[in-house]
Design an enzyme around this catalytic site. Structure first.
Site, short mmCIF file in Angstrom:
data_model
loop_
_atom_site.label_atom_id
_atom_site.label_comp_id
_atom_site.label_asym_id
_atom_site.label_seq_id
_atom_site.Cartn_x
_atom_site.Cartn_y
_atom_site.Cartn_z
N ASN A 152 -27.31 -11.35 -6.06
CA ASN A 152 -26.32 -11.89 -6.98
C ASN A 152 -26.72 -13.35 -7.23
O ASN A 152 -27.75 -13.82 -6.75
CB ASN A 152 -24.89 -11.71 -6.45
N ASP A 168 -22.83 -3.05 -4.03
CA ASP A 168 -23.43 -1.90 -3.34
C ASP A 168 -23.58 -0.72 -4.29
O ASP A 168 -24.61 -0.02 -4.28
CB ASP A 168 -22.57 -1.49 -2.13
O1 RIB Z 1 -20.57 -5.21 0.31
C1 RIB Z 1 -19.29 -4.94 0.79
C2 RIB Z 1 -19.31 -4.75 2.27
O2 RIB Z 1 -19.64 -5.96 2.88
C3 RIB Z 1 -17.99 -4.34 2.86
O3 RIB Z 1 -17.79 -2.94 2.85
C4 RIB Z 1 -18.03 -4.94 4.24
O4 RIB Z 1 -18.17 -4.00 5.26
C5 RIB Z 1 -19.18 -5.93 4.22
O5 RIB Z 1 -20.21 -5.48 4.96
#
Ligand code: RIB
Length: 312
Positions: free
Chosen positions: A186, A255
């Site tokens: 990012n 993610d």
């Molecule tokens: O990217 C989000 C994640 O970052 C969350 O689910 C938390 O567990 C942290 O690891």
């Protein structure tokens, strides 16, 4: 073009303790919250579930503690179709936990790595065959850096495409970066890795180019609600504007984006198509509460009819 991509994720597994409140407390202050949720998370596990929901065959290499969270998280991965045979249970160390505060439309997170800190290079070595069978190996930075470096090196030597989401942000060795095909930071991660604040189009371009100069084939920068920008060593570049959606929770949006890029590239799609698809996946992911439980399925993505995009 391949129909079912094969993705291996080496990364973290956390239980997210998500608290909703009107505002964050100041240091030393107590405020009332409205809700608490226990939601499967961890950047590695989130990316594994997101890729599986998008139709990939996914195996995950990672570690949990021998406790209730560890069992629940393993069951959740399996229920989402992620192959969990390469997960290791660590004795005497709790499963990783993330304390997440949702307030005023944003989140703040404290991660306690727990068993994730015990995910070692030998755990990757033990599952060498999974990496040999993969199309893409997807990595993040919530496990020890030696393990990330080992996995990237092994995957590269096996001729696999290696994708790194450099989160949470930290400095990385040139040796690790040289083993990465696609890096997806990012803006703040890009600033740390390049030493250049991407606060204008020109600065963004300079920062991304500096990572290409380290031997990485492609850089994709996620820009939050503004979408994403990409650039490759062979001269491709572009930006994809974000979609205007009703944001419920941005946790795990990055993610979902990483997983979608991994699936698309593993299927042989172009980088431009991968970024465009990932942009839709991330737009859908923020419309639901929770990291893993908010990951869209491939059907949901194909039915996505966004009303608006942000202006470029
Ligand atoms: O990217 C989000 C994640 O970052 C969350 O689910 C938390 O567990 C942290 O690891």
């Amino acid at each position: 073009m391949k129909h079912q991509p094969n993705v291996v994720v080496v990364g973290s597994i956390n239980m997210d303790l998500v608290v909703e409140a009107d505002r964050p407390p100041k240091m030393g202050e107590t405020v009332s919250g409205q809700n608490i949720h226990f939601i499967p998370g961890g950047k590695g596990a989130n990316q594994a579930v997101a890729a599986a929901r998008l139709g990939a065959h996914v195996a995950m290499i990672g570690t949990v503690g021998r406790d209730a969270f560890g069992s629940q998280l393993t069951e959740s991965l399996t229920a989402n179709g992620v192959h969990s045979g390469a997960l290791k249970v660590i004795e005497g160390t709790p499963t990783g936990v993330a304390s997440i505060l949702l307030a005023q439309g944003d989140n703040s997170i404290i991660v306690v790595p727990g068993a994730n800190a015990c995910c070692l290079p030998e755990d990757v070595e033990d599952h060498h065959s999974l990496i040999e069978e993969a199309d893409v190996v997807l990595l993040q930075l919530e496990i020890p850096i030696e393990t990330v470096e080992y996995a990237a090196d092994m995957a590269k030597r096996c001729g696999k495409k290696v994708i790194l989401n450099p989160a949470p942000a930290r400095q990385l060795s040139d040796q690790l970066l040289a083993n990465i095909d696609v890096i997806i930071p990012n803006e703040s991660e890009l600033a740390l890795l390049s030493g250049i604040d991407p606060d204008s189009d020109l600065q963004l371009e300079r920062a991304m180019r500096s990572l290409l100069d380290k031997g990485i084939e492609s850089v994709i920068t996620t820009l939050g609600a503004k979408g994403a920008a990409y650039m490759t060593r062979d001269g491709q570049r572009g930006t994809v504007p974000g979609y205007k959606v009703q944001v419920v929770d941005t946790t795990g949006a990055g993610d979902s984006f990483n997983a979608a890029v991994a699936c698309s590239l593993a299927m042989g799609k172009s980088l431009a198509d991968a970024v465009s698809f990932a942009n839709q996946v991330a737009a859908l992911a923020v419309t639901k509460l929770g990291a893993q439980q908010g990951m869209p399925t491939r059907d949901e993505v194909s039915q996505f009819k966004p009303a608006h995009r942000w202006e470029q």
